[in-house]
Design a protein around this motif. Structure first.
Motif, PDB file in Angstrom:
ATOM      1  N   THR A 184     -42.955-106.381 -41.767  1.00 13.03           N
ATOM      2  CA  THR A 184     -43.659-107.618 -42.119  1.00 13.03           C
ATOM      3  C   THR A 184     -44.258-108.254 -40.864  1.00 13.03           C
ATOM      4  OG1 THR A 184     -42.115-108.000 -43.952  1.00 13.03           O
ATOM      5  CG2 THR A 184     -43.415-109.882 -43.201  1.00 13.03           C
ATOM      6  N   ALA A 185     -43.505-108.213 -39.785  1.00 11.59           N
ATOM      7  CA  ALA A 185     -44.000-108.781 -38.529  1.00 11.59           C
ATOM      8  C   ALA A 185     -45.280-108.078 -38.079  1.00 11.59           C
ATOM      9  CB  ALA A 185     -42.924-108.683 -37.453  1.00 11.59           C
ATOM     10  N   ARG A 186     -45.315-106.763 -38.251  1.00 12.91           N
ATOM     11  CA  ARG A 186     -46.503-106.028 -37.802  1.00 12.91           C
ATOM     12  C   ARG A 186     -47.750-106.377 -38.614  1.00 12.91           C
ATOM     13  NH1 ARG A 186     -42.588-102.407 -35.912  1.00 12.91           N
ATOM     14  NH2 ARG A 186     -42.057-101.557 -37.955  1.00 12.91           N
ATOM     15  N   SER A 187     -47.552-106.767 -39.865  1.00 13.11           N
ATOM     16  CA  SER A 187     -48.710-107.123 -40.693  1.00 13.11           C
ATOM     17  C   SER A 187     -49.059-108.605 -40.589  1.00 13.11           C
ATOM     18  CB  SER A 187     -48.450-106.754 -42.164  1.00 13.11           C
ATOM     19  OG  SER A 187     -47.361-107.500 -42.679  1.00 13.11           O
ATOM     20  N   GLU A 188     -48.030-109.466 -40.436  1.00  9.45           N
ATOM     21  CA  GLU A 188     -48.286-110.909 -40.455  1.00  9.45           C
ATOM     22  C   GLU A 188     -48.330-111.538 -39.063  1.00  9.45           C
ATOM     23  OE1 GLU A 188     -45.410-112.760 -42.957  1.00  9.45           O
ATOM     24  OE2 GLU A 188     -46.053-111.672 -44.772  1.00  9.45           O
ATOM     25  N   ALA A 189     -47.635-110.951 -38.093  1.00 11.78           N
ATOM     26  CA  ALA A 189     -47.589-111.517 -36.737  1.00 11.78           C
ATOM     27  C   ALA A 189     -47.602-110.369 -35.735  1.00 11.78           C
ATOM     28  CB  ALA A 189     -46.342-112.387 -36.571  1.00 11.78           C
TER      29      ALA A 189
END
Length: 376
Positions: A184-189
């Motif tokens: 999720t971090a790679r896609s959102e942040a």
């Protein structure tokens, strides 16, 4: 309220008087316009120091900090008035950060990012948690399905815990590390630490406290105010000592120095941040007394702020690391050994970035001084 033209902040501070074996209490007034201070003796109700210029900045003043004023070390213990409390309490928020076992070998990059983002690191220690200790730290997750795998992971290797202080430190640190799930971090942040270094929900590079209450509990867990300390990871074999001096730490160069040390092939097997008092600094540097004319200045430098001590391991570690540090005088280093640590990060003979063990036979003694004697 103070005029903004000569704004001042008030703090309560303590100084240990070694002659009387007493803790003496003072009020320290800090003037923003010229970085000057004046000090009042609270017990005797009289001026202790007239307004004098210092190298202290407002970022150095927070509850728990140690400041050096004219060779004396004062510990800041409280705000001195409501104005100071209202103005600074949110800007001096503290939180816990952890670099987890999966990326402990990349902590130099993470540390450099932390300094680049304006955080102040005030405590730091490499340690190894047992399963019981990891379970105690993550007790609120005891009933969750991932608990056992989390405990196994967090006790699988060294971690680095640190205290961060800054403006809204809790939320800003959590924003820097990113969402819990690394995917999720790679896609959102995508620029967050978990996006850059994490793997999944558990092996996600970093930990951050989620509230003031959690931050207080978690900081006390790793940096207890009383009782036994968390054991270090020092092994005391085939090693030498490196100390990143306060001026280099405060300049935000610790991560860069550590990157150079790792790039050259040294293994960092123990690490801790220390705020040395004058007696300890004089004792540690005593071998230079009467030998180097800079001795007093070297002691003064060691007590101006936090230093970072590391146990380094490599073949012929003391000799190899001394070569990497370069000549004692950074000016000479820049001329003769321009790729050395002192050439790149040193300022002068006193503020020369790093201390290294001079004699191979003293290496273990110096490592033990920090990781046994000072770490008691």
């Amino acid at each position: 309220m103070a005029s903004t033209l000569d704004e001042k902040f008030a703090f309560e501070a303590e100084w240990y008087d070694p002659h009387a074996c007493l803790i003496r209490k003072y009020q320290v007034l800090y003037y923003v316009t010229d970085n000057s201070v004046e000090i009042y003796d609270l017990k005797n109700r009289r001026q202790f120091l007239k307004r004098s210029k210092t190298e202290i900045t407002l970022t150095d003043l927070y509850i728990g900090s140690t400041i050096a004023i004219h060779s004396r070390q004062f510990k800041v213990v409280a705000y001195g008035d409501d104005y100071t409390r209202r103005a600074l309490s949110n800007k001096k928020e503290r939180t816990l950060g952890i670099i987890k076992p999966d990326v402990c070998d990349k902590f130099d990059q993470i540390l450099a990012t932390i300094y680049d983002r304006g955080f102040r690191v005030t405590k730091m220690k490499m340690c190894q948690l047992s399963r019981a200790e990891a379970g105690d730290f993550y007790q609120e997750h005891g009933a969750k399905s991932f608990y056992n795998s989390l405990i196994q992971f967090m006790s699988s290797g060294p971690i680095i815990a640190f205290e961060l202080i800054g403006d809204s430190a809790i939320s800003n640190w959590r924003a820097l590390i990113g969402p819990t799930d690394s995917a999720t971090a790679r896609s959102e942040a995508p620029t967050s630490l978990r996006a850059r270094f994490g793997t999944d929900n558990t092996q996600n590079a970093c930990h951050g406290s989620d509230s003031e209450t959690s931050a207080a509990r978690e900081l006390e867990f790793f940096f207890p105010s009383k009782g036994p300390k968390r054991r270090s990871t020092a092994c005391f074999q085939d090693c030498t000592l490196c100390v990143i001096k306060p001026h280099a730490v405060l300049a935000g160069n610790a991560g860069k120095i550590i990157s150079e040390i790792k790039r050259t092939g040294f293994e960092i097997t123990a690490l801790q941040m220390y705020n040395m008092d004058r007696a300890n600094a004089e004792e540690f540097l005593e071998i230079y007394k009467g030998v180097l004319q800079e001795y007093k200045g070297m002691v003064d430098e060691f007590v101006t702020g936090p230093c970072i001590a590391m146990e380094l391991r490599a073949q012929n570690a003391p000799t190899a690391f001394r070569e990497m540090c370069g000549p004692h005088d950074p000016e000479i280093a820049r001329q003769l050994r321009p790729r050395t640590l002192r050439a790149n990060f040193g300022k002068d003979k006193i503020c020369n970035a790093v201390h290294c063990t001079d004699l191979p036979e003293d290496a273990l003694l110096e490592v033990e001084y920090f990781f046994k004697i000072l770490d008691q």
